[in-house]
Motif scaffolding. Structure first.
Motif, PDB file in Angstrom:
ATOM      1  N   ASP A  79       0.821  -1.203   0.000  1.00  0.00           N
ATOM      2  CA  ASP A  79       0.000   0.000   0.000  1.00  0.00           C
ATOM      3  C   ASP A  79       0.860   1.260   0.000  1.00  0.00           C
ATOM      4  O   ASP A  79       0.650   2.170  -0.789  1.00  0.00           O
ATOM      5  CB  ASP A  79      -0.899   0.024   1.245  1.00  0.00           C
ATOM      6  N   PHE A  80       1.837   1.276   0.892  1.00  0.00           N
ATOM      7  CA  PHE A  80       2.477   2.553   1.206  1.00  0.00           C
ATOM      8  C   PHE A  80       3.864   2.278   1.754  1.00  0.00           C
ATOM      9  O   PHE A  80       4.064   1.335   2.510  1.00  0.00           O
ATOM     10  CB  PHE A  80       1.631   3.262   2.274  1.00  0.00           C
ATOM     11  N   GLY A  81       4.806   3.038   1.355  1.00  0.00           N
ATOM     12  CA  GLY A  81       6.168   2.861   1.867  1.00  0.00           C
ATOM     13  C   GLY A  81       7.157   2.820   0.732  1.00  0.00           C
ATOM     14  O   GLY A  81       7.196   3.692  -0.126  1.00  0.00           O
ATOM     15  N   GLY A  82       7.967   1.759   0.667  1.00  0.00           N
ATOM     16  CA  GLY A  82       8.940   1.608  -0.404  1.00  0.00           C
ATOM     17  C   GLY A  82       8.671   0.339  -1.186  1.00  0.00           C
ATOM     18  O   GLY A  82       7.831  -0.476  -0.822  1.00  0.00           O
ATOM     19  N   GLY A  83       9.404   0.167  -2.292  1.00  0.00           N
ATOM     20  CA  GLY A  83       9.270  -1.027  -3.106  1.00  0.00           C
ATOM     21  C   GLY A  83      10.283  -2.080  -2.700  1.00  0.00           C
ATOM     22  O   GLY A  83      11.369  -1.763  -2.208  1.00  0.00           O
ATOM     23  N   PHE A  84       9.922  -3.351  -2.900  1.00  0.00           N
ATOM     24  CA  PHE A  84      10.859  -4.424  -2.581  1.00  0.00           C
ATOM     25  C   PHE A  84      10.482  -5.668  -3.370  1.00  0.00           C
ATOM     26  O   PHE A  84       9.421  -5.733  -4.023  1.00  0.00           O
ATOM     27  CB  PHE A  84      10.915  -4.715  -1.076  1.00  0.00           C
ATOM     28  N   PHE A  85      11.345  -6.672  -3.299  1.00  0.00           N
ATOM     29  CA  PHE A  85      11.161  -7.902  -4.044  1.00  0.00           C
ATOM     30  C   PHE A  85      11.482  -9.100  -3.144  1.00  0.00           C
ATOM     31  O   PHE A  85      12.301  -8.995  -2.237  1.00  0.00           O
ATOM     32  CB  PHE A  85      12.088  -7.953  -5.265  1.00  0.00           C
TER      33      PHE A  85
ATOM     34  N   LEU B 200      13.428   0.513  -9.250  1.00  0.00           N
ATOM     35  CA  LEU B 200      12.780   1.408  -8.298  1.00  0.00           C
ATOM     36  C   LEU B 200      13.432   2.779  -8.313  1.00  0.00           C
ATOM     37  O   LEU B 200      12.754   3.811  -8.389  1.00  0.00           O
ATOM     38  CB  LEU B 200      12.855   0.817  -6.884  1.00  0.00           C
ATOM     39  N   THR B 201      14.752   2.783  -8.247  1.00  0.00           N
ATOM     40  CA  THR B 201      15.491   4.046  -8.207  1.00  0.00           C
ATOM     41  C   THR B 201      15.214   4.884  -9.444  1.00  0.00           C
ATOM     42  O   THR B 201      14.997   6.108  -9.356  1.00  0.00           O
ATOM     43  CB  THR B 201      16.996   3.769  -8.073  1.00  0.00           C
ATOM     44  N   THR B 202      15.215   4.240 -10.605  1.00  0.00           N
ATOM     45  CA  THR B 202      14.967   4.954 -11.856  1.00  0.00           C
ATOM     46  C   THR B 202      13.600   5.618 -11.861  1.00  0.00           C
ATOM     47  O   THR B 202      13.426   6.729 -12.390  1.00  0.00           O
ATOM     48  CB  THR B 202      15.070   3.977 -13.050  1.00  0.00           C
ATOM     49  N   ALA B 203      12.617   4.970 -11.244  1.00  0.00           N
ATOM     50  CA  ALA B 203      11.257   5.512 -11.217  1.00  0.00           C
ATOM     51  C   ALA B 203      11.015   6.456 -10.043  1.00  0.00           C
ATOM     52  O   ALA B 203       9.918   6.992  -9.901  1.00  0.00           O
ATOM     53  CB  ALA B 203      10.255   4.367 -11.151  1.00  0.00           C
ATOM     54  N   GLY B 204      12.043   6.664  -9.203  1.00  0.00           N
ATOM     55  CA  GLY B 204      11.886   7.558  -8.063  1.00  0.00           C
ATOM     56  C   GLY B 204      11.116   6.957  -6.911  1.00  0.00           C
ATOM     57  O   GLY B 204      10.573   7.674  -6.065  1.00  0.00           O
ATOM     58  N   VAL B 205      11.057   5.609  -6.854  1.00  0.00           N
ATOM     59  CA  VAL B 205      10.371   4.919  -5.762  1.00  0.00           C
ATOM     60  C   VAL B 205      11.405   4.515  -4.718  1.00  0.00           C
ATOM     61  O   VAL B 205      12.398   3.862  -5.051  1.00  0.00           O
ATOM     62  CB  VAL B 205       9.632   3.671  -6.279  1.00  0.00           C
ATOM     63  N   PRO B 206      11.209   4.875  -3.449  1.00  0.00           N
ATOM     64  CA  PRO B 206      12.177   4.492  -2.418  1.00  0.00           C
ATOM     65  C   PRO B 206      12.321   2.976  -2.314  1.00  0.00           C
ATOM     66  O   PRO B 206      11.349   2.239  -2.497  1.00  0.00           O
ATOM     67  CB  PRO B 206      11.586   5.074  -1.125  1.00  0.00           C
ATOM     68  N   ILE B 207      13.524   2.534  -2.022  1.00  0.00           N
ATOM     69  CA  ILE B 207      13.766   1.113  -1.765  1.00  0.00           C
ATOM     70  C   ILE B 207      13.457   0.846  -0.296  1.00  0.00           C
ATOM     71  O   ILE B 207      14.002   1.493   0.592  1.00  0.00           O
ATOM     72  CB  ILE B 207      15.224   0.741  -2.065  1.00  0.00           C
ATOM     73  N   TYR B 208      12.567  -0.100  -0.050  1.00  0.00           N
ATOM     74  CA  TYR B 208      12.243  -0.460   1.321  1.00  0.00           C
ATOM     75  C   TYR B 208      13.389  -1.298   1.873  1.00  0.00           C
ATOM     76  O   TYR B 208      13.702  -2.377   1.347  1.00  0.00           O
ATOM     77  CB  TYR B 208      10.943  -1.261   1.368  1.00  0.00           C
ATOM     78  N   ASP B 209      14.023  -0.809   2.924  1.00  0.00           N
ATOM     79  CA  ASP B 209      15.158  -1.542   3.487  1.00  0.00           C
ATOM     80  C   ASP B 209      14.933  -1.918   4.946  1.00  0.00           C
ATOM     81  O   ASP B 209      15.870  -2.156   5.694  1.00  0.00           O
ATOM     82  CB  ASP B 209      16.460  -0.757   3.332  1.00  0.00           C
ATOM     83  N   GLY B 210      13.647  -2.002   5.333  1.00  0.00           N
ATOM     84  CA  GLY B 210      13.324  -2.443   6.681  1.00  0.00           C
ATOM     85  C   GLY B 210      13.261  -3.959   6.753  1.00  0.00           C
ATOM     86  O   GLY B 210      13.795  -4.668   5.902  1.00  0.00           O
ATOM     87  N   GLU B 211      12.586  -4.445   7.768  1.00  0.00           N
ATOM     88  CA  GLU B 211      12.442  -5.881   7.949  1.00  0.00           C
ATOM     89  C   GLU B 211      11.427  -6.443   6.959  1.00  0.00           C
ATOM     90  O   GLU B 211      10.425  -5.789   6.651  1.00  0.00           O
ATOM     91  CB  GLU B 211      11.996  -6.189   9.380  1.00  0.00           C
ATOM     92  N   PRO B 212      11.629  -7.652   6.441  1.00  0.00           N
ATOM     93  CA  PRO B 212      10.653  -8.249   5.532  1.00  0.00           C
ATOM     94  C   PRO B 212       9.338  -8.517   6.251  1.00  0.00           C
ATOM     95  O   PRO B 212       9.307  -8.713   7.467  1.00  0.00           O
ATOM     96  CB  PRO B 212      11.333  -9.550   5.096  1.00  0.00           C
ATOM     97  N   ASP B 213       8.250  -8.519   5.480  1.00  0.00           N
ATOM     98  CA  ASP B 213       6.939  -8.719   6.103  1.00  0.00           C
ATOM     99  C   ASP B 213       6.533 -10.183   6.175  1.00  0.00           C
ATOM    100  O   ASP B 213       5.458 -10.497   6.673  1.00  0.00           O
ATOM    101  CB  ASP B 213       5.865  -7.901   5.379  1.00  0.00           C
ATOM    102  N   VAL B 214       7.372 -11.085   5.694  1.00  0.00           N
ATOM    103  CA  VAL B 214       7.121 -12.519   5.817  1.00  0.00           C
ATOM    104  C   VAL B 214       8.062 -13.079   6.880  1.00  0.00           C
ATOM    105  O   VAL B 214       9.288 -12.939   6.762  1.00  0.00           O
ATOM    106  CB  VAL B 214       7.344 -13.254   4.483  1.00  0.00           C
TER     107      VAL B 214
END
Length: 448
Positions: free
Chosen positions: A183-189, A206-220
């Motif tokens: 929903d909200f935050g950064g992008g990740f894979f 992500l960087t090219t599109a100006g989307v922050p890279i989510y570097d927090g803890e994984p949600d799984v």
């Protein structure tokens, strides 16, 4: 490879909405007429509601690729991505990278139809919440594969899951790509492997599109971090073991294995794309907050419990009206269960490191904010549904009381974290580029 990816993906049409189930199906039907012989459409199953689960095959190479749209019905970026890629790949056979592509247009059409009210509307976090639906865990096709845990059989495949199982068994794919959005935050894979070059190629999109890279803890639970914004997709066993270590009963949180569990015997690699629909630069603020991460996570646990108490209180007070027939009722019952389980896991954290301001923002306005909006939107839809079915002063009073609570939650989001919506064409470009990158690596025999 970067130039080739850009060439295959091409320029994505600027659009303001996501396709509905019917719109994507109609697009495919027209495509079959426009490029006869290049597209094959197969009904691989039917949803619980009777909708066809359609597979669209393009290309004829030896390597098999499966791309899944809308594994979760509130995540429609993938349907727009599939529409774009179908247009590109059918325009020139050389674009298929020597693979046979199998696109599952929409894995959960029943649930998707319950979200379509916001697909073409002005995209705000609170606007989406008012037309939001997400099924309970036991009704999520991507997490109902048969597996076992400590000798106990787990997982009763839904009709949609069985359709996907049949496709996997028939094609034995080298790669499955599941298209999600956060929903909200950064992008990740999530991936099942790879190397630093691969992970960088993904996050560069992500960087090219100006989307922050989510570097927090994984949600799984149990996921390892390969690189900033790229996590290992864990097996059911790993997830279960992690939950046990956190004091959570796994079979109270999960109702089956995931695609990885089912596809692993075929030697299949997986890529999961998780893109946000809104961004906020504060998610990457690394300024120390002065609070321990454990204390921040404990606060999140308390907020989860408060949401669960509010929702369960309403459900309890109108319980005589509820029959289990409503998808919103089932989803909310499951939401309460999940919130309580996640609260236990959050409260078990012992990290003594100092939380960053970004981490605090994510806990408050990604995890807590999302939980409030999702639960609140579905609860209002349930109450409205009950009032339409049989008007009642009791239910009307519950709705009026909870609507005031929900409006406070919405005001908090709109004031403090409305987010900047990412243009749909940018989201489609990122997902399309990630898919083509992975397929190019599959062709080259590189790790995935």
């Amino acid at each position: 490879m970067v130039d080739q990816v850009s060439k295959i993906v091409g320029a994505v049409e600027r659009i303001d909405s996501f396709p509905t189930v019917d719109e994507l199906s109609e697009y495919v039907d027209k495509l079959v007429d426009a490029v006869p012989g290049r597209v094959t459409v197969t009904e691989i199953g039917r949803s619980r509601g009777g909708d066809p689960i359609r597979e669209v095959r393009v290309g004829s190479g030896a390597r098999q690729v499966v791309v899944i749209g809308n594994p979760h019905p509130n995540e429609p970026i993938g349907m727009a991505t599939i529409r774009h890629l179908l247009g590109r790949l059918t325009a020139d056979d050389a674009q298929t990278l020597g693979a046979t592509w199998h696109f599952v247009l929409c894995l959960d059409p029943d649930g998707t139809r319950l979200n379509e009210g916001w697909f073409a509307a002005a995209r705000t976090r609170t606007g989406v919440a008012r037309d939001f639906y997400r099924p309970p865990a036991a009704e999520q096709p991507e997490w109902c594969f048969p597996t076992s845990w400590r000798g106990t059989a787990v997982g009763t495949p839904l009709p949609e899951t069985r359709a996907l199982m049949g496709l996997i068994d028939r094609t034995r794919p080298g790669l499955i790509v599941s298209l999600h959005n956060a929903d909200f935050g950064g992008g990740f894979f999530y991936t099942t492997g790879g190397d630093p070059d691969y992970w960088t190629e993904l996050t560069d999109q992500l960087t090219t599109a100006g989307v922050p890279i989510y570097d927090g803890e994984p949600d799984v639970p149990g996921a390892s971090t390969w690189a900033p914004g790229v996590f290992e997709l864990p097996s059911f066993q790993r997830i279960a073991e992690t939950l046990v270590a956190d004091g959570v009963e796994p079979l109270a949180m999960m109702y089956g294995g995931g695609i990885r569990d089912y596809a692993t015997p075929h030697g299949t690699a997986l890529l999961v794309c998780e893109l946000p629909m809104w961004v906020d630069s504060r998610v990457t603020d690394n300024t120390p907050s002065g609070h321990s991460l454990a204390s921040v996570l404990c606060s999140t646990a308390t907020a989860y419990e408060e949401i669960a108490d509010i929702v369960s209180g309403v459900l309890d007070r109108i319980s005589e009206r509820l029959t289990g027939r409503s998808p919103f009722e089932r989803a909310l019952t499951d939401t309460v269960r999940a919130l309580r389980g996640n609260a236990i896991a959050k409260r078990s954290a012992t990290e003594s490191c100092t939380a960053t301001l970004g981490e605090i923002f994510i806990e408050n306005y990604v995890w807590i904010g999302v939980a409030r909006l999702r639960a609140g939107g579905m609860l209002l839809r349930l109450l409205d549904e009950e009032l339409r079915h049989e008007p009642s002063a009791e239910v009307a009073a519950e709705r009026a009381h909870f609507a005031a609570v929900f409006e406070k939650w919405c005001t908090d989001i709109e004031t403090n974290a409305p987010g900047q919506p990412i243009p749909v064409h940018s989201l489609v470009t990122i997902q399309s580029s990630a898919i083509v990158t992975a397929v190019g690596r599959l062709r080259g025999g590189l790790p995935l």
